[in-house]
Write a protein that holds these residues in place. Structure first.
Motif, PDB file in Angstrom:
ATOM      1  N   LEU A 198      33.367  39.282 -35.061  1.00  0.00           N
ATOM      2  CA  LEU A 198      34.792  39.610 -34.980  1.00  0.00           C
ATOM      3  C   LEU A 198      35.243  40.376 -36.221  1.00  0.00           C
ATOM      4  N   THR A 241      42.558  39.873 -35.088  1.00  0.00           N
ATOM      5  CA  THR A 241      41.143  39.779 -34.714  1.00  0.00           C
ATOM      6  C   THR A 241      40.737  40.875 -33.719  1.00  0.00           C
ATOM      7  N   LEU A 264      29.710  34.819 -33.504  1.00  0.00           N
ATOM      8  CA  LEU A 264      30.961  35.410 -33.016  1.00  0.00           C
ATOM      9  C   LEU A 264      31.912  35.676 -34.188  1.00  0.00           C
ATOM     10  N   VAL A 302      37.713  26.991 -33.111  1.00  0.00           N
ATOM     11  CA  VAL A 302      38.404  27.986 -32.279  1.00  0.00           C
ATOM     12  C   VAL A 302      37.369  28.891 -31.605  1.00  0.00           C
ATOM     13  N   TYR A 303      36.363  29.312 -32.363  1.00  0.00           N
ATOM     14  CA  TYR A 303      35.321  30.181 -31.796  1.00  0.00           C
ATOM     15  C   TYR A 303      34.518  29.431 -30.730  1.00  0.00           C
ATOM     16  N   SER A 351      34.765  28.621 -23.000  1.00  0.00           N
ATOM     17  CA  SER A 351      35.515  29.052 -21.815  1.00  0.00           C
ATOM     18  C   SER A 351      34.752  30.158 -21.082  1.00  0.00           C
ATOM     19  N   ALA A 375      36.476  29.240 -27.529  1.00  0.00           N
ATOM     20  CA  ALA A 375      36.520  30.542 -26.845  1.00  0.00           C
ATOM     21  C   ALA A 375      35.199  30.789 -26.113  1.00  0.00           C
ATOM     22  N   ALA A 409      39.749  34.545 -23.769  1.00  0.00           N
ATOM     23  CA  ALA A 409      39.000  34.006 -24.910  1.00  0.00           C
ATOM     24  C   ALA A 409      39.445  34.697 -26.201  1.00  0.00           C
ATOM     25  N   SER A 424      42.911  33.611 -27.362  1.00  0.00           N
ATOM     26  CA  SER A 424      42.982  32.310 -28.030  1.00  0.00           C
ATOM     27  C   SER A 424      42.579  32.439 -29.500  1.00  0.00           C
ATOM     28  N   ILE A 425      41.677  33.353 -29.804  1.00  0.00           N
ATOM     29  CA  ILE A 425      41.290  33.565 -31.207  1.00  0.00           C
ATOM     30  C   ILE A 425      42.371  34.350 -31.949  1.00  0.00           C
ATOM     31  N   SER A 447      40.206  44.010 -35.654  1.00  0.00           N
ATOM     32  CA  SER A 447      39.020  44.042 -36.531  1.00  0.00           C
ATOM     33  C   SER A 447      37.745  44.097 -35.695  1.00  0.00           C
ATOM     34  N   LEU A 448      37.765  43.450 -34.517  1.00  0.00           N
ATOM     35  CA  LEU A 448      36.594  43.514 -33.631  1.00  0.00           C
ATOM     36  C   LEU A 448      36.302  44.963 -33.226  1.00  0.00           C
ATOM     37  N   LYS A 481      38.127  27.408 -38.072  1.00  0.00           N
ATOM     38  CA  LYS A 481      37.856  28.606 -37.265  1.00  0.00           C
ATOM     39  C   LYS A 481      36.663  28.390 -36.338  1.00  0.00           C
ATOM     40  N   ASN A 487      45.148  32.312 -33.242  1.00  0.00           N
ATOM     41  CA  ASN A 487      44.785  31.572 -34.453  1.00  0.00           C
ATOM     42  C   ASN A 487      44.644  32.510 -35.654  1.00  0.00           C
ATOM     43  N   GLY A 547      41.159  22.265 -36.585  1.00  0.00           N
ATOM     44  CA  GLY A 547      41.784  23.567 -36.844  1.00  0.00           C
ATOM     45  C   GLY A 547      40.848  24.552 -37.519  1.00  0.00           C
TER      46      GLY A 547
END
Lengths: 306, 306
Positions: free
Chosen positions: B171, A248, B167, B233-234, B240, B237, A237, A240-241, A251-252, B230, A244, B228
């Protein structure tokens, strides 16, 4: 693609740093980053006696290699988990690495020392293998470091490992686990040794690149028990972020350590550590989880045999 | 599969509740959950005058429908964003819904009221469309509620929306955004109206099931600008992870609200709200972001024309 620092062809692209580096400059970059992490998190100095947990994979061998090249006082500890070919190959990779470098290696065989390898343990106590395995590795690293007078336990966890663990703890907001999540946990009392993760700022891919470019021969297969493990779902997961939005993962983890973990530490009641009534190792209960797990395993095994 | 509550065939499986329900019991379950959220978060009572933001999608129409069926004093506000067929179809779905139920509807046309729709605005100020769009929606809902004496602004955000926003904030650990993330933000002064999200405990799939089973005719196409984005995308993720561990979305959002947000609120300096020197709406600066964005847009548009 050219190296950002010299006219050579780049060996690795680092999207999150908007950079690309040749072999020599990448290896220099890797060492600088690891050195900075050790210093920033006050992990250890050349006066420390370091015990590094070594599985034979790219992370632990890269870390051991870094510590040896930088002339730290370091010994490897390999735990033979008894997971079929995977454990056999892990041991071979670890042993070959230590012999080639004349590096000190301690090996603990779980079956010989405690009576069962991970597969039988997991089957006997009916828990997923990863749970007993993680607990055993943490416990054995600490008790061996304590018994043999090491001042620091070092582990090869990379940024992907840290980000996945953090995400798992966030998804269920386990405050006590979050408060303990750190690349540098100081010692708490004589029997709880300081525990550090010098590779926590480097991604899995970056550590693999280091191992490959340095010619370190590491075991490439994953533990067969990791298939379907939650940590893999979390890693995919986050990957995949990251794809993009490069950066990330960093920074997390970095933002959590800088801005959030202090809030959690303050909100936690100071917990009291006792000495386990069986083994003397630190625990918040009377008997530590490791001793409880093995007592349970041996009791179940003996009633299964009767 | 049978309904968990009666002998009928189930219409929907709810893995995170380890349940399956027929149409009637699902619709009852949906209403109970939404009613609980309204009560638990003290969102509003039947004495409130509610302005609900309505896009014409499943979420906002399900919310408006719930509020009408439960006899709340509610009016819809639709903002025509000028995004081609998507906006035209959104308006049609909203208008048909309000006419069929004889429900009060206010429509604000962004181009007529402020001079540009989202596509031209985004192109003129060279920012991604979602940024100007989100800001405009939040601003217009608040100022229209204020001018027309509504006591609450209600929005159709579902659990997937809340989990994705959370999320994203996690992040990058945006503490000020995290401290503001709540399904129920109380009014701060006369010109900042209370803002609530009654569907925040229901997943996107669960809200869609409600809309379909109630025969609500909603616009099914996604905004073309969301491709596309963000947030998508989140969402993917988190989806999943939810697939592997049903209930994760809920534990992420609920655990944050119960255990973490209070820590962040305490750690925040109390921020002071001023009245915007142009429009009088609340802002932490002198001029609010909405007025600054439009001043910038009109200035750039006029220099482009010269």
């Amino acid at each position: 693609m050219k190296c950002r620092k010299c006219p050579s062809t780049a060996s690795i692209e680092l999207k999150r740093h908007n950079s690309a580096l040749c072999k020599d400059h990448y290896l220099e970059f890797f060492d600088t980053q690891v050195g900075r992490a050790i210093k920033k998190q006050k992990m250890f100095t050349h006066d420390d006696k370091i015990l590094v947990g070594v599985s034979g994979g790219k992370d632990s061998l890269s870390l051991w290699d870094y510590l040896l090249r930088n002339e730290y006082d370091v010994t490897g500890l390999h735990i033979h988990l008894g997971i079929g070919d995977y454990s056999a190959n892990s041991f071979v990779a670890t042993k070959e690495f230590s012999e080639a470098r004349n590096a000190d290696l301690i090996t603990i065989d779980l079956e010989q020392s405690y009576g069962m390898g991970i597969p039988l343990l997991s089957q006997t106590i009916r828990r997923v293998p990863c749970s007993g395995c993680g607990l055993s590795k943490r416990y054995i690293l600490n008790i061996e470091a304590y018994k043999r007078n090491f001042s620091v336990v070092a582990m090869g966890h990379n940024l992907d490992d840290e980000a996945a663990t953090l995400l798992g703890n966030i998804l269920h907001w386990e405050i006590s686990s979050l408060a303990r999540q750190s690349p540098s946990l100081p010692s708490k009392g004589a029997n709880l040794i300081s525990r550090v993760k010098p590779l926590y700022t480097m991604t899995e891919r970056e550590v693999a690149a280091n191992a490959i470019l340095r010619g370190i021969s590491y075991i490439q297969e994953d533990c067969p028990n990791s298939i379907g493990a939650k940590s893999i779902v979390y890693k995919e997961a986050i990957d995949s972020i990251e794809l993009n939005s490069p950066g990330t993962k960093h920074s997390l983890v970095a933002g959590f350590l800088e801005r959030i973990r202090p809030l959690m530490e303050n909100s936690q009641d100071e917990f009291h550590l006792n000495d386990c009534t069986i083994c003397g190792q630190p625990t918040t209960s009377e008997t530590c989880s490791f001793c409880r797990m093995w007592a349970n395993a041996h009791q179940k095994a003996s009633s299964n045999n009767n």
